[in-house]
Design an enzyme around this catalytic site. Sequence first.
Site, PDB file in Angstrom:
ATOM      1  N   LYS A   8      36.092  35.157  31.378  1.00  0.00           N
ATOM      2  CA  LYS A   8      36.379  36.528  32.375  1.00  0.00           C
ATOM      3  C   LYS A   8      36.693  37.801  31.680  1.00  0.00           C
ATOM      4  CE  LYS A   8      38.758  33.655  35.707  1.00  0.00           C
ATOM      5  NZ  LYS A   8      38.076  33.363  36.588  1.00  0.00           N
ATOM      6  N   CYS A  23      39.786  29.121  45.575  1.00  0.00           N
ATOM      7  CA  CYS A  23      41.093  28.607  44.411  1.00  0.00           C
ATOM      8  C   CYS A  23      42.261  28.990  44.942  1.00  0.00           C
ATOM      9  CB  CYS A  23      41.230  28.284  43.293  1.00  0.00           C
ATOM     10  SG  CYS A  23      39.131  27.669  42.819  1.00  0.00           S
ATOM     11  N   GLN A  41      42.489  37.738  35.815  1.00  0.00           N
ATOM     12  CA  GLN A  41      42.038  38.876  36.606  1.00  0.00           C
ATOM     13  C   GLN A  41      42.454  40.043  36.273  1.00  0.00           C
ATOM     14  OE1 GLN A  41      39.279  38.458  37.945  1.00  0.00           O
ATOM     15  NE2 GLN A  41      39.551  36.284  38.417  1.00  0.00           N
ATOM     16  N   ASP A  98      49.822  35.436  34.906  1.00  0.00           N
ATOM     17  CA  ASP A  98      48.315  35.280  35.403  1.00  0.00           C
ATOM     18  C   ASP A  98      47.528  36.256  35.172  1.00  0.00           C
ATOM     19  OD1 ASP A  98      46.092  34.044  35.346  1.00  0.00           O
ATOM     20  OD2 ASP A  98      46.599  32.802  37.061  1.00  0.00           O
ATOM     21  N   HIS A 152      46.236  31.762  42.585  1.00  0.00           N
ATOM     22  CA  HIS A 152      45.321  31.449  42.079  1.00  0.00           C
ATOM     23  C   HIS A 152      45.537  29.310  42.618  1.00  0.00           C
ATOM     24  CE1 HIS A 152      42.111  28.547  39.873  1.00  0.00           C
ATOM     25  NE2 HIS A 152      41.354  30.067  40.287  1.00  0.00           N
TER      26      HIS A 152
HETATM   27  N1  7TS Z   1      43.809  32.571  37.841  1.00  0.00           N
HETATM   28  C1  7TS Z   1      43.367  33.416  37.884  1.00  0.00           C
HETATM   29  C2  7TS Z   1      44.022  34.619  38.878  1.00  0.00           C
HETATM   30  C3  7TS Z   1      41.985  33.216  38.141  1.00  0.00           C
HETATM   31  O1  7TS Z   1      40.857  34.569  38.532  1.00  0.00           O
HETATM   32  C4  7TS Z   1      41.619  32.257  37.544  1.00  0.00           C
HETATM   33  C5  7TS Z   1      39.506  31.753  37.390  1.00  0.00           C
HETATM   34  C6  7TS Z   1      42.044  31.048  36.912  1.00  0.00           C
HETATM   35  C7  7TS Z   1      43.822  31.523  36.965  1.00  0.00           C
HETATM   36  C8  7TS Z   1      41.810  29.836  36.241  1.00  0.00           C
HETATM   37  O2  7TS Z   1      40.891  30.838  35.799  1.00  0.00           O
HETATM   38  P1  7TS Z   1      39.867  29.205  34.443  1.00  0.00           P
HETATM   39  O3  7TS Z   1      39.183  29.927  33.954  1.00  0.00           O
HETATM   40  O4  7TS Z   1      41.166  28.922  33.738  1.00  0.00           O
HETATM   41  O5  7TS Z   1      39.079  28.251  35.707  1.00  0.00           O
HETATM   42  N2  7TS Z   1      39.779  32.217  38.794  1.00  0.00           N
HETATM   43  C9  7TS Z   1      37.882  32.156  39.290  1.00  0.00           C
HETATM   44  C10 7TS Z   1      37.786  32.518  40.592  1.00  0.00           C
HETATM   45  O6  7TS Z   1      37.932  34.078  41.222  1.00  0.00           O
HETATM   46  N3  7TS Z   1      36.680  32.541  40.866  1.00  0.00           N
HETATM   47  O7  7TS Z   1      35.950  31.246  40.311  1.00  0.00           O
HETATM   48  C11 7TS Z   1      36.681  31.203  39.219  1.00  0.00           C
END
Ligand code: 7TS
Length: 416
Positions: free
Chosen positions: A234, A372, A211, A208, A131
Amino acid sequence: MNDIKRTNSEFDVESVREKFPILHQTVNGQPLVYLDNAATTQKPLEVIDSINRYYTQINSNIHRGVHHLSEKATEAYESARINIANFINAPSSREVIFVRGGTEAINLVAHSFGRKFINPGDEILITAMEHHANIVPWQLACEEFGGMLKVVPVDDKGVLDYTAFEKLLSEKTRLVSVVHVSNALGTINPIKKIIEKAHTFDIPVLVDGAQSVPHFPIDITALDCDFFVFSGHKVFGPTGIGILYGKEKWLDAMPPYQGGGDMIQKVTFEKTTYKKIPEKFEAGTPHISGVIGLEKALNFLGNFDRATLMKYENDLLSYATESLNSIDGLHIVGTSPNKSGVISFLLDSIHPHDIGTFLDQDGIAIRAGHHCAQPLMRQFGISGTARASFSLYNSREEVDKLHDAIIKTKKFFLSN
Ligand code: 7TS
């Protein structure tokens, strides 16, 4: 034990759905089918209630008041840290830092670890399926401290090239930063193997887990990773709160990321000294209600029989994969044999945004775009995909609705 009904290994999705008020509404005249869980998950009532209770009963600033409410709020905040550390089986709750989310956690490490440990000529190893949150902070750190980004390739199925990973490790590698589960493809990476291999060269590894935490249990002690990050929103918790786990030996050695109140020991105009971890990395008033909501969310998840839950989610993903694969002209992007939670797809020549907008007419929420992960999309020669991402409250019935709505989309666009 929780009160979710189970019959042997059966998972009662209807009783789980009951706990999520937002799911019981219609969108464009149709019952909502929420399949955008990789972007954010919905919140069970107990999480919403815990935040409400915090503000109606103990709202106060922490760590500084001598009064009753401040003590209560501090106690709730610090006991959440312990419970969250236990949830991920972190060796110590001091190693759990509250941040705004996965993005902020990686920025913290990239900046602070970078300032201390990245020197000109050093390499940071990431993968082609990261990401942007696990690419851009490292680019910024490399620019600032003179390092270089190296990228482990991914094959046409979306599987990491482990042999290439081994070859890319060298005495120049300062850190490996790798996604546990790809948000764009659903690929589960062999992080235990990656961590073990990197450690044979004494190279630290950041995982990371944005997910992965929502889908399977995480055991930090067993993984032995150096850093682990995830976002609360999430995993059924509120937005604006996330976790950075870091091994004490690294966090102790790293300089503060932000300065301000609560992270200092003594301030003079000449010199300031800092508190130990975790406070050293928590400048200013934190997101107290977010921490309490996240604790409740992890408690909600932890109350399930995780093996049963994983089986349910895996079965649902297999069912959805089979169902979508049966649609002529539908092409799934990301076909690793080891996947979790996500189906990214293309449908003939229909633009993913058109698919998303059309499905919304039937109350079905998916995401369309590059997720992203622009470099990954570029590798597949596409600008984006339509993505359905699943959570524990999704059902086979919803997958059937998705299937039928995709057929409808196809008919509409290809006959117009
Ligand atoms: N890493 C992964 C693997 C992610 O899927 C996301 C967000 C992030 C980091 C960043 O997370 P945040 O909470 O700091 O924004 N992924 C997504 C997505 O797949 N659709 O919207 C956000």
